[in-house]
Design a protein around this motif. Structure first.
Motif, PDB file in Angstrom:
ATOM      1  N   GLU A 173       0.855  -1.191   0.000  1.00  0.00           N
ATOM      2  CA  GLU A 173       0.000   0.000   0.000  1.00  0.00           C
ATOM      3  C   GLU A 173       0.886   1.234   0.000  1.00  0.00           C
ATOM      4  N   PHE A 174       0.472   2.235  -0.762  1.00  0.00           N
ATOM      5  CA  PHE A 174       1.275   3.458  -0.860  1.00  0.00           C
ATOM      6  C   PHE A 174       0.284   4.589  -1.034  1.00  0.00           C
ATOM      7  N   THR A 175       0.227   5.489  -0.045  1.00  0.00           N
ATOM      8  CA  THR A 175      -0.853   6.491  -0.076  1.00  0.00           C
ATOM      9  C   THR A 175      -0.301   7.912   0.063  1.00  0.00           C
ATOM     10  N   ARG A 176      -1.144   8.840  -0.285  1.00  0.00           N
ATOM     11  CA  ARG A 176      -0.890  10.269  -0.098  1.00  0.00           C
ATOM     12  C   ARG A 176       0.457  10.705  -0.691  1.00  0.00           C
ATOM     13  N   PHE A 177       0.738  10.216  -1.896  1.00  0.00           N
ATOM     14  CA  PHE A 177       1.947  10.673  -2.582  1.00  0.00           C
ATOM     15  C   PHE A 177       1.533  11.624  -3.697  1.00  0.00           C
ATOM     16  N   ASP A 178       2.047  12.841  -3.671  1.00  0.00           N
ATOM     17  CA  ASP A 178       1.669  13.847  -4.664  1.00  0.00           C
ATOM     18  C   ASP A 178       2.678  13.847  -5.802  1.00  0.00           C
ATOM     19  N   PRO A 179       2.277  13.328  -6.983  1.00  0.00           N
ATOM     20  CA  PRO A 179       3.222  13.227  -8.095  1.00  0.00           C
ATOM     21  C   PRO A 179       3.671  14.599  -8.602  1.00  0.00           C
ATOM     22  N   ALA A 180       2.942  15.647  -8.220  1.00  0.00           N
ATOM     23  CA  ALA A 180       3.339  17.001  -8.659  1.00  0.00           C
ATOM     24  C   ALA A 180       4.731  17.347  -8.128  1.00  0.00           C
ATOM     25  N   CYS A 181       5.127  16.679  -7.013  1.00  0.00           N
ATOM     26  CA  CYS A 181       6.449  17.006  -6.443  1.00  0.00           C
ATOM     27  C   CYS A 181       7.569  16.507  -7.352  1.00  0.00           C
ATOM     28  N   LEU A 182       7.217  15.661  -8.329  1.00  0.00           N
ATOM     29  CA  LEU A 182       8.247  15.116  -9.242  1.00  0.00           C
ATOM     30  C   LEU A 182       8.351  15.944 -10.526  1.00  0.00           C
ATOM     31  N   LEU A 183       7.478  16.928 -10.684  1.00  0.00           N
ATOM     32  CA  LEU A 183       7.522  17.752 -11.903  1.00  0.00           C
ATOM     33  C   LEU A 183       8.645  18.780 -11.776  1.00  0.00           C
ATOM     34  N   PRO A 184       9.308  19.111 -12.886  1.00  0.00           N
ATOM     35  CA  PRO A 184      10.343  20.159 -12.817  1.00  0.00           C
ATOM     36  C   PRO A 184       9.676  21.518 -12.585  1.00  0.00           C
ATOM     37  N   ALA A 185      10.477  22.503 -12.200  1.00  0.00           N
ATOM     38  CA  ALA A 185       9.921  23.843 -11.908  1.00  0.00           C
ATOM     39  C   ALA A 185       9.227  24.403 -13.150  1.00  0.00           C
ATOM     40  N   ASN A 186       9.878  24.201 -14.300  1.00  0.00           N
ATOM     41  CA  ASN A 186       9.327  24.718 -15.553  1.00  0.00           C
ATOM     42  C   ASN A 186       8.634  23.591 -16.320  1.00  0.00           C
ATOM     43  N   THR A 187       7.310  23.638 -16.408  1.00  0.00           N
ATOM     44  CA  THR A 187       6.590  22.622 -17.191  1.00  0.00           C
ATOM     45  C   THR A 187       6.007  23.248 -18.463  1.00  0.00           C
ATOM     46  N   ASP A 188       6.408  24.500 -18.739  1.00  0.00           N
ATOM     47  CA  ASP A 188       5.903  25.140 -19.962  1.00  0.00           C
ATOM     48  C   ASP A 188       6.724  24.730 -21.188  1.00  0.00           C
ATOM     49  N   ASP A 189       7.994  24.348 -20.967  1.00  0.00           N
ATOM     50  CA  ASP A 189       8.878  24.010 -22.099  1.00  0.00           C
ATOM     51  C   ASP A 189       8.939  22.502 -22.267  1.00  0.00           C
ATOM     52  N   TYR A 190       8.418  22.010 -23.416  1.00  0.00           N
ATOM     53  CA  TYR A 190       8.415  20.568 -23.671  1.00  0.00           C
ATOM     54  C   TYR A 190       8.445  20.309 -25.170  1.00  0.00           C
ATOM     55  N   TRP A 191       8.801  19.050 -25.495  1.00  0.00           N
ATOM     56  CA  TRP A 191       8.657  18.568 -26.872  1.00  0.00           C
ATOM     57  C   TRP A 191       7.468  17.627 -26.887  1.00  0.00           C
ATOM     58  N   THR A 192       6.764  17.517 -28.014  1.00  0.00           N
ATOM     59  CA  THR A 192       5.646  16.580 -28.086  1.00  0.00           C
ATOM     60  C   THR A 192       5.600  15.914 -29.451  1.00  0.00           C
ATOM     61  N   TYR A 193       5.253  14.615 -29.436  1.00  0.00           N
ATOM     62  CA  TYR A 193       5.142  13.862 -30.700  1.00  0.00           C
ATOM     63  C   TYR A 193       4.231  12.676 -30.464  1.00  0.00           C
ATOM     64  N   HIS A 194       3.718  12.103 -31.559  1.00  0.00           N
ATOM     65  CA  HIS A 194       2.829  10.934 -31.467  1.00  0.00           C
ATOM     66  C   HIS A 194       3.677   9.666 -31.507  1.00  0.00           C
ATOM     67  N   GLY A 195       3.518   8.814 -30.484  1.00  0.00           N
ATOM     68  CA  GLY A 195       4.318   7.595 -30.406  1.00  0.00           C
ATOM     69  C   GLY A 195       3.562   6.444 -29.777  1.00  0.00           C
ATOM     70  N   SER A 196       4.327   5.612 -29.104  1.00  0.00           N
ATOM     71  CA  SER A 196       3.754   4.343 -28.604  1.00  0.00           C
ATOM     72  C   SER A 196       4.172   4.091 -27.160  1.00  0.00           C
ATOM     73  N   LEU A 197       3.584   3.025 -26.593  1.00  0.00           N
ATOM     74  CA  LEU A 197       4.113   2.505 -25.336  1.00  0.00           C
ATOM     75  C   LEU A 197       5.513   2.005 -25.627  1.00  0.00           C
ATOM     76  N   THR A 198       6.403   2.046 -24.654  1.00  0.00           N
ATOM     77  CA  THR A 198       7.765   1.539 -24.905  1.00  0.00           C
ATOM     78  C   THR A 198       7.942   0.143 -24.311  1.00  0.00           C
ATOM     79  N   THR A 199       6.849  -0.386 -23.742  1.00  0.00           N
ATOM     80  CA  THR A 199       6.902  -1.780 -23.282  1.00  0.00           C
ATOM     81  C   THR A 199       5.721  -2.499 -23.928  1.00  0.00           C
ATOM     82  N   PRO A 200       5.827  -3.822 -24.080  1.00  0.00           N
ATOM     83  CA  PRO A 200       4.704  -4.543 -24.705  1.00  0.00           C
ATOM     84  C   PRO A 200       3.409  -4.136 -24.026  1.00  0.00           C
TER      85      PRO A 200
END
Ligand SMILES: NS(=O)(=O)c1nc2c(F)c(F)c(F)c(F)c2s1
Ligand SMILES: [Zn+2]
Length: 261
Positions: A173-200
């Motif tokens: 069990e793993f609770t009350r973990f805020d994934p926002a804490c893993l985001l970098p300070a700047n989330t406005d700068d990114y690359w985007t493209y259409h792709g796939s899952l990288t695992t089956p």
């Protein structure tokens, strides 16, 4: 999200098919910065994550996944390149046996020691992850590069849970973990493209959003990732969970867009 999504038992390095037969939008790829195209219509990402929806952490034999309750629109992603609202279902990482490599995507061939994937599915169009994973606008995955440097305080709660899930198919069990804490300070700068899952099953259903800014974790934190095992407790030969990244795939004429100049 449903963890009953059974993956085919492929070698951890999934050296299987280099690309899905007829697959022309496979992931991961090398992002060639000077060939990416600035698109002024790309918006800032809008994430709304509720830590209360965090449920469990488990070792699926490829990586470790932190899973969220995605039965309601409590943890969502919208904006960026996306037209619809997407629900967070899990996040996981890919890493190397050394700090010299480990990421799935690269930037001008630059490798990072690890890469975080936050997996979301299109809840405006579909009612289950399993449906969305088969559709070309079904998933949105945020990719964030990890660099070795200062200790990441928010990550430590997750690192401390890993010894309990050393073996494949172990879950705690793993609770009350805020994934926002893993985001970098700047989330406005990114690359985007259409792709796939990288695992089956490698399905071509992913809008990839790769952050330009990395996050930092300590050498010791990353070393705990490498203490995980690909193998279950019953197996007599234990294999360290390292190098769980897929080989890079050809671009096949796709354009990588950038949200910044
Ligand atoms: N590495 S990845 O492309 O983000 C990624 N792969 C998978 C996968 F293979 C699954 F079976 C699955 F249920 C996922 F949610 C993801 S998410
Ligand atoms: Zn991944």
């Amino acid at each position: 999200c449903s963890s009953k999504y059974v993956l085919s038992q492929m070698h951890p390095m999934w050296q299987g098919p280099l690309a899905v037969p007829g697959g022309d939008r496979q992931s991961p790829i090398d992002i060639v910065v000077r060939k990416s195209v600035f698109d002024s219509k790309l918006k800032p990402l809008v994430t709304n994550y509720d830590p209360q929806t965090c449920q469990q952490i488990w070792n699926n034999g490829y990586s470790f996944l932190v899973e969220y309750d995605d039965t309601t629109d409590k943890s969502t992603l919208k904006g960026g390149p996306l037209q619809d609202q997407f629900r967070l279902c899990q996040f996981h990482f890919h890493w190397g046996e050394s700090n010299a490599w480990g990421s799935e995507h690269t930037v001008d061939r630059r490798l990072f020691p690890a890469e975080l994937h936050l997996v979301h599915w299109n809840s405006d169009k579909y009612s289950l992850f399993e449906e969305a994973v088969m559709e070309d606008n079904g998933l949105a995955v945020i990719g964030i590069f990890l660099k070795v440097g200062k200790r990441h305080e928010g990550l430590q709660k997750l690192v401390d849970a890993l010894p309990a899930i050393r073996h494949k198919d172990s879950v705690v069990e793993f609770t009350r973990f805020d994934p926002a804490c893993l985001l970098p300070a700047n989330t406005d700068d990114y690359w985007t493209y259409h792709g796939s899952l990288t695992t089956p099953p490698l399905t071509e259903s992913v809008s990839w959003i790769v952050m330009k800014q990395h996050i930092e974790v300590s050498h010791d934190q990353l070393a705990v990732f490498r203490s995980l095992l690909f193998t279950s407790a019953e197996e007599d030969v234990q294999k360290s969970m390292v190098n769980n990244f897929r080989v890079q795939q050809s671009l096949c004429g796709r354009t990588v867009r950038s949200s910044f100049t």
